[in-house]
Structures are given as C-alpha cells and as structure tokens.
Design a protein around this motif. Structure first.
Motif, PDB file in Angstrom:
ATOM      1  N   LYS A  81       0.861  -1.179   0.000  1.00 15.16           N
ATOM      2  CA  LYS A  81       0.000   0.000   0.000  1.00 15.16           C
ATOM      3  C   LYS A  81       0.899   1.231   0.000  1.00 15.16           C
ATOM      4  CE  LYS A  81      -3.745  -2.166   2.599  1.00 15.16           C
ATOM      5  NZ  LYS A  81      -4.587  -2.115   3.824  1.00 15.16           N
ATOM      6  N   GLY A  82       0.602   2.161  -0.848  1.00 13.77           N
ATOM      7  CA  GLY A  82       1.415   3.380  -0.915  1.00 13.77           C
ATOM      8  C   GLY A  82       0.559   4.593  -1.220  1.00 13.77           C
ATOM      9  N   THR A  83       0.991   5.737  -0.736  1.00 12.26           N
ATOM     10  CA  THR A  83       0.285   6.993  -0.975  1.00 12.26           C
ATOM     11  C   THR A  83       1.284   8.062  -1.368  1.00 12.26           C
ATOM     12  OG1 THR A  83      -1.402   6.440   0.673  1.00 12.26           O
ATOM     13  CG2 THR A  83      -1.243   8.749   0.014  1.00 12.26           C
ATOM     14  N   VAL A  84       0.951   8.801  -2.410  1.00 15.21           N
ATOM     15  CA  VAL A  84       1.709   9.980  -2.814  1.00 15.21           C
ATOM     16  C   VAL A  84       0.711  11.130  -2.812  1.00 15.21           C
ATOM     17  CG1 VAL A  84       3.094  11.071  -4.614  1.00 15.21           C
ATOM     18  CG2 VAL A  84       3.201   8.593  -4.304  1.00 15.21           C
ATOM     19  N   GLN A  85       1.014  12.183  -2.055  1.00 13.51           N
ATOM     20  CA  GLN A  85       0.059  13.275  -1.952  1.00 13.51           C
ATOM     21  C   GLN A  85       0.762  14.625  -1.877  1.00 13.51           C
ATOM     22  OE1 GLN A  85      -2.277  12.911   1.619  1.00 13.51           O
ATOM     23  NE2 GLN A  85      -0.531  13.067   2.969  1.00 13.51           N
ATOM     24  N   ASN A  86      -0.015  15.674  -2.127  1.00 13.13           N
ATOM     25  CA  ASN A  86       0.490  17.044  -2.062  1.00 13.13           C
ATOM     26  C   ASN A  86      -0.440  17.843  -1.138  1.00 13.13           C
ATOM     27  OD1 ASN A  86       1.870  19.410  -2.517  1.00 13.13           O
ATOM     28  ND2 ASN A  86       0.961  19.797  -4.506  1.00 13.13           N
ATOM     29  N   PRO A  87      -0.171  17.813   0.176  1.00 15.35           N
ATOM     30  CA  PRO A  87      -1.044  18.492   1.133  1.00 15.35           C
ATOM     31  C   PRO A  87      -0.609  19.950   1.325  1.00 15.35           C
ATOM     32  CG  PRO A  87       0.555  17.145   2.297  1.00 15.35           C
ATOM     33  CD  PRO A  87       0.883  17.051   0.825  1.00 15.35           C
ATOM     34  N   VAL A 106       4.385  13.389   2.415  1.00 12.91           N
ATOM     35  CA  VAL A 106       4.172  13.374   0.971  1.00 12.91           C
ATOM     36  C   VAL A 106       4.161  11.935   0.461  1.00 12.91           C
ATOM     37  CG1 VAL A 106       5.135  14.075  -1.261  1.00 12.91           C
ATOM     38  CG2 VAL A 106       5.161  15.671   0.664  1.00 12.91           C
ATOM     39  N   PHE A 107       5.049  11.104   0.993  1.00 17.21           N
ATOM     40  CA  PHE A 107       5.123   9.697   0.587  1.00 17.21           C
ATOM     41  C   PHE A 107       4.942   8.809   1.813  1.00 17.21           C
ATOM     42  CE2 PHE A 107       8.055  11.996  -2.238  1.00 17.21           C
ATOM     43  CZ  PHE A 107       7.491  11.707  -3.471  1.00 17.21           C
ATOM     44  N   LEU A 127       7.468  -3.725   6.243  1.00 15.65           N
ATOM     45  CA  LEU A 127       8.282  -2.538   6.057  1.00 15.65           C
ATOM     46  C   LEU A 127       7.353  -1.328   6.000  1.00 15.65           C
ATOM     47  CD1 LEU A 127      11.250  -1.936   3.693  1.00 15.65           C
ATOM     48  CD2 LEU A 127       9.306  -0.386   3.594  1.00 15.65           C
ATOM     49  N   HIS A 128       7.622  -0.351   6.851  1.00 11.64           N
ATOM     50  CA  HIS A 128       6.849   0.895   6.877  1.00 11.64           C
ATOM     51  C   HIS A 128       7.786   2.045   6.524  1.00 11.64           C
ATOM     52  CE1 HIS A 128       3.258  -0.690   9.017  1.00 11.64           C
ATOM     53  NE2 HIS A 128       4.137  -1.550   9.489  1.00 11.64           N
ATOM     54  N   TYR A 129       7.353   2.865   5.594  1.00 10.95           N
ATOM     55  CA  TYR A 129       8.135   4.057   5.255  1.00 10.95           C
ATOM     56  C   TYR A 129       7.229   5.275   5.264  1.00 10.95           C
ATOM     57  CZ  TYR A 129      10.468   7.665   2.577  1.00 10.95           C
ATOM     58  OH  TYR A 129      10.991   8.867   2.177  1.00 10.95           O
ATOM     59  N   ARG A 130       7.755   6.372   5.793  1.00  4.16           N
ATOM     60  CA  ARG A 130       7.039   7.643   5.789  1.00  4.16           C
ATOM     61  C   ARG A 130       8.045   8.752   5.564  1.00  4.16           C
ATOM     62  NH1 ARG A 130       5.957   9.438  11.298  1.00  4.16           N
ATOM     63  NH2 ARG A 130       7.889  10.531  10.895  1.00  4.16           N
ATOM     64  N   SER A 131       7.756   9.638   4.628  1.00  2.00           N
ATOM     65  CA  SER A 131       8.675  10.744   4.350  1.00  2.00           C
ATOM     66  C   SER A 131       8.590  11.807   5.448  1.00  2.00           C
ATOM     67  CB  SER A 131       8.362  11.362   2.985  1.00  2.00           C
ATOM     68  OG  SER A 131       7.056  11.917   2.973  1.00  2.00           O
ATOM     69  N   VAL A 143       9.813  16.480  11.386  1.00  2.00           N
ATOM     70  CA  VAL A 143      10.148  15.141  11.869  1.00  2.00           C
ATOM     71  C   VAL A 143      10.720  14.391  10.670  1.00  2.00           C
ATOM     72  CG1 VAL A 143       9.247  12.984  12.798  1.00  2.00           C
ATOM     73  CG2 VAL A 143       8.310  15.164  13.594  1.00  2.00           C
ATOM     74  N   ASP A 144      11.940  13.885  10.812  1.00  3.26           N
ATOM     75  CA  ASP A 144      12.601  13.194   9.704  1.00  3.26           C
ATOM     76  C   ASP A 144      11.782  11.998   9.226  1.00  3.26           C
ATOM     77  OD1 ASP A 144      14.726  14.940   9.728  1.00  3.26           O
ATOM     78  OD2 ASP A 144      15.936  13.690  11.063  1.00  3.26           O
ATOM     79  N   GLY A 145      11.967  11.663   7.962  1.00  7.74           N
ATOM     80  CA  GLY A 145      11.344  10.461   7.436  1.00  7.74           C
ATOM     81  C   GLY A 145      11.884   9.235   8.140  1.00  7.74           C
ATOM     82  N   GLU A 146      11.143   8.139   8.065  1.00  7.58           N
ATOM     83  CA  GLU A 146      11.581   6.944   8.775  1.00  7.58           C
ATOM     84  C   GLU A 146      11.220   5.687   8.006  1.00  7.58           C
ATOM     85  OE1 GLU A 146       9.480   7.413  12.471  1.00  7.58           O
ATOM     86  OE2 GLU A 146       7.806   6.184  11.776  1.00  7.58           O
ATOM     87  N   THR A 147      12.082   4.687   8.164  1.00  8.83           N
ATOM     88  CA  THR A 147      11.836   3.355   7.631  1.00  8.83           C
ATOM     89  C   THR A 147      11.937   2.377   8.788  1.00  8.83           C
ATOM     90  OG1 THR A 147      12.796   3.936   5.481  1.00  8.83           O
ATOM     91  CG2 THR A 147      12.590   1.593   5.999  1.00  8.83           C
TER      92      THR A 147
END
Length: 197
Positions: A81-87, A106-107, A127-131, A143-147
């Motif tokens: 599952k993935g999301t790309v957005q422009n908030p 954003v990602f 695996l969880h990733y957040r930009s 807050v820095d992105g994390e994996t």
C-alpha cells in the motif's frame, strides 16, 4: 488551551479509482485518485508547553493511493500500500500560503510479506516508510522520514488459540510519531494470545 472562537470545519472530498483482479496469478491492483478541499480546518498550535486549536483559512490535498496484493503461491501472501500526496495550506497569510500541511507526509508505504509454513505457523515481515513531515504550519519544525522493519511469528492451535511473538523496529531506529514531542523507544518485543470461542 481552549478556543471558544473556533469555526466549524467544512470540506469537500471526492475520489475516483479502478480495481483490477486476475485469477491466474491471483493479483489484485487498486489505484485511487483523491482530492480534499477544506475550509476553516482545525490545526493545533504549540507554544512552549501550551497547545491551542486554531482555524486555517483553506487547505487542499491531492494524491494517489496504490494497493496491490498477490497470492500466486499458497504459502506466500504479498501486499503493498502506498500513498503519494500534495497536502498544501492555501491560507491567505503569506507566511503559511503554499506550505505543507502539518503532520502530512508526501510519501508513505507499507509492504507486508507472509509465509504460511506447515503446522499452521506464519512468518510475517513488514516494512513501513514515511517521508519527512512538518510539525507547524510555517514548516520550520520537522520530523525526519523513517523506515521501520517489523517481524512476527504466529502459531495457531487446534483449540482456536493463536499465539504471536513480534519484534517491532528490528534495526532499533530512533523514530518519532508526528503527534509526540519526543522520540519513541527503539526495538520492541510483543507477545499476544488470541482465543476464539
């Protein structure tokens, strides 16, 4: 702090997408475009140890969500599952206009792989990733992105009992939830028992 002058939030959300499934290799794919426009959205402003809710003029978020799953082999489940957005903050104040909305990455993506072994044992890796996200409307604090990597093993017994042992954040990364002002602990160990009747 309370704010008795808050206005009610209003918003319009719409989405359109498609779903595709095929039986030979057991693939399922869903793609969704979404758009959310809000007015007088409530955001939390922090100053020192005080937090107060305030209204934003207007905000717009556009993005695409992807979801894919596969079970070509009986012993293996895959899902992504993935999301790309422009908030974006569309406030009339120049200081905030066109900045990223607080706490909105954003990602982001989430990958899960489960192996079904004999004797009703399941091994799962995640695996969880957040930009990077911003904590404030001016995009000054972030807050820095994390994996993060997680793993678990589960065993189901004939008595309808399921035991799971999980290790979260395997690599012992420092990470911070967007709603907390302090880092979370590193590696975590969890044991769960579920009994069905």
């Amino acid at each position: 702090l309370s704010n008795p002058n808050l206005k009610a939030e209003t918003g319009l959300n719409w989405e359109v997408g498609f779903r595709f499934a095929e039986n030979r290799f057991k693939n399922t794919l869903q793609v969704l475009y979404f758009e959310t426009r809000s007015k007088d959205g409530i955001t939390w402003v922090t100053s020192g140890s005080l937090v107060k809710p305030l209204n934003m003029d207007e905000a717009l978020t556009r993005g695409v969500e992807f979801e894919w799953s596969n079970r070509t082999f009986r012993f293996l489940d895959l899902s992504f599952k993935g999301t790309v957005q422009n908030p974006r903050d569309l406030s009339s104040a120049k200081y905030y206009n066109d900045k990223y909305l607080p706490n909105e990455p954003v990602f982001s993506e989430h990958l899960i792989c489960t192996w079904h072994l004999p004797f009703q044992i399941d091994l799962t890796g995640e695996l969880h990733y957040r930009s990077k996200t911003y904590c404030d409307r001016a995009n000054k604090e972030s807050v820095d992105g994390e994996t993060l990597l997680h793993a678990s093993v589960s065993k189901t017994f004939k008595t309808k009992t399921r035991f799971t042992f999980a290790v979260n954040n395997i690599t012992d990364e420092d990470h911070q939830n967007i709603y907390d002002s302090y880092p979370k602990p590193g590696r975590e160990y969890k044991a769960t028992i579920i009994q069905d009747f």
